[in-house]
Design a protein around this motif. Structure first.
Motif, short mmCIF file in Angstrom:
data_model
loop_
_atom_site.label_atom_id
_atom_site.label_comp_id
_atom_site.label_asym_id
_atom_site.label_seq_id
_atom_site.Cartn_x
_atom_site.Cartn_y
_atom_site.Cartn_z
N MET A 80 -3.59 -3.48 -1.34
CA MET A 80 -3.97 -4.83 -1.62
C MET A 80 -5.39 -4.93 -0.90
SD MET A 80 -2.62 -8.55 -0.11
CE MET A 80 -1.56 -8.74 -1.78
N TYR A 81 -6.21 -5.79 -1.44
CA TYR A 81 -7.67 -6.31 -1.02
C TYR A 81 -7.83 -7.50 -0.63
CZ TYR A 81 -8.27 -1.30 -2.50
OH TYR A 81 -8.09 -0.14 -2.85
N ILE A 82 -8.49 -7.95 0.40
CA ILE A 82 -9.16 -9.14 0.80
C ILE A 82 -10.64 -8.85 0.99
CG2 ILE A 82 -8.89 -11.24 2.27
CD1 ILE A 82 -6.12 -10.74 2.71
N ASP A 125 -7.64 -8.59 -4.66
CA ASP A 125 -6.62 -9.73 -4.71
C ASP A 125 -7.14 -11.12 -4.24
OD1 ASP A 125 -4.20 -8.06 -5.22
OD2 ASP A 125 -5.25 -6.98 -3.78
N TYR A 126 -7.85 -11.08 -3.14
CA TYR A 126 -8.38 -12.34 -2.72
C TYR A 126 -9.74 -12.24 -2.42
CZ TYR A 126 -3.49 -13.74 -2.33
OH TYR A 126 -2.26 -13.80 -2.56
N TYR A 153 -6.74 -5.40 4.18
CA TYR A 153 -6.27 -6.84 4.15
C TYR A 153 -5.53 -7.34 5.42
CZ TYR A 153 -1.70 -4.72 3.15
OH TYR A 153 -0.44 -3.86 3.29
N LYS A 154 -4.74 -6.27 6.05
CA LYS A 154 -4.00 -7.03 7.19
C LYS A 154 -4.62 -7.75 8.30
CE LYS A 154 0.05 -3.79 6.55
NZ LYS A 154 0.69 -2.89 7.12
N ALA A 202 -5.53 -10.97 6.97
CA ALA A 202 -4.49 -11.94 6.69
C ALA A 202 -3.89 -12.75 8.15
CB ALA A 202 -3.16 -11.36 6.17
#
Length: 265
Positions: free
Chosen positions: A1-3, A49-50, A254-255, A258
């Motif tokens: 996942m990627y932010i 992802d975001y 990402y963590k 988040a």
């Protein structure tokens, strides 16, 4: 996942003008047309992802309109921050409105807003954001619109973070674009400072990234691109090739974002 913690887009009616002006100023390529729909589609196409949308009010009269627009974009794969202008007479009330609206933080750009980050009008924002639990992200270091004067430098970030321990600061561009030695010199054990990788892939050496990783650890670095001015895949590739663990990369990708944004993904 990627932010992607650092992206920009503009309301449709000003997007063409804004992108052209910034392209001409910085002599750089744009990877979207500046509109939010194109930005959403490109992020999906690239596997991001975001995206964390960071608007900037360059005049006090703009902040309410810009924040209304940011609130409207805060869904799907866009996570919106708000903005305030340090000269606004409605600073506290607008910050309270932002906090109550579901926006996730505040973006400031000292050069665009005409103030040094240590000025009292800016410090009012940090104090209030600390009270409201709103993270503050600032452009740090070199900027092509102000080539001779840097309005936000690593020493300033270290000072403000120490003075306002309840405020979480994100130093964009790894704490100071083209000033990373100064970041390492001035910013030590301040736990309320984070760093994003925006626009760093083509300017920061792998050796410098690793120096900063060793200095600040895996919990304080955030993947960011500066879209549309950088292709997020460049920053992803930069982080991917670093000799760090997969769990550390997950935190950066990402963590950490988040946790800072207080979102469940």
């Amino acid at each position: 996942m990627y932010i992607d913690f650092h992206i920009h887009a503009y309301a449709d009616e000003i997007a063409d003008r804004a992108v052209k002006k910034l392209k001409d100023t910085a002599s750089c390529e744009a990877y979207t047309n500046g509109r939010i729909d194109d930005t959403r589609q490109k992020l999906k196409a690239w596997g991001v992802d975001y995206g964390v949308l960071l608007p900037v009010a360059t005049k006090p009269t703009q902040q309410t309109t810009i924040n209304n627009w940011a609130i409207a974009q805060n869904h799907g794969n866009i996570i919106s921050f708000g903005t305030v202008h340090p000269d606004s007479e409605e600073l506290d009330s607008e910050l309270e409105r932002i906090a109550g609206s579901g926006l996730h933080g505040i973006k400031l750009h000292p050069a665009y807003q005409g103030h040094f980050m240590f000025e009292p009008c800016m410090q009012r924002i940090y104090e209030k954001c600390g009270e409201l639990g709103l993270p503050v992200i600032l452009h740090m270091g070199y900027d092509p619109i102000s080539t001779m004067i840097s309005h936000a430098m690593p020493c300033d970030l270290a000072e403000m973070a120490e003075k306002y321990p309840d405020c979480k600061f994100i130093g964009a561009h790894m704490g100071g674009m083209m000033n990373w030695e100064r970041v390492l010199h001035y910013i030590k054990d301040t736990s309320n400072i984070y760093f994003d990788t925006a626009y760093c892939a083509n300017f920061m050496s792998d050796e410098m990234f690793m120096e900063m990783f060793r200095a600040y650890g895996e919990d304080r670095i955030l993947f960011g691109s500066d879209l549309p001015w950088s292709d997020p895949r460049d920053e992803i590739n930069m982080i991917d090739r670093m000799p760090i663990s997969d769990s550390a990369k997950d935190k950066i990708f990402y963590k950490n974002a988040a946790e800072l944004l207080k979102i469940d993904i």
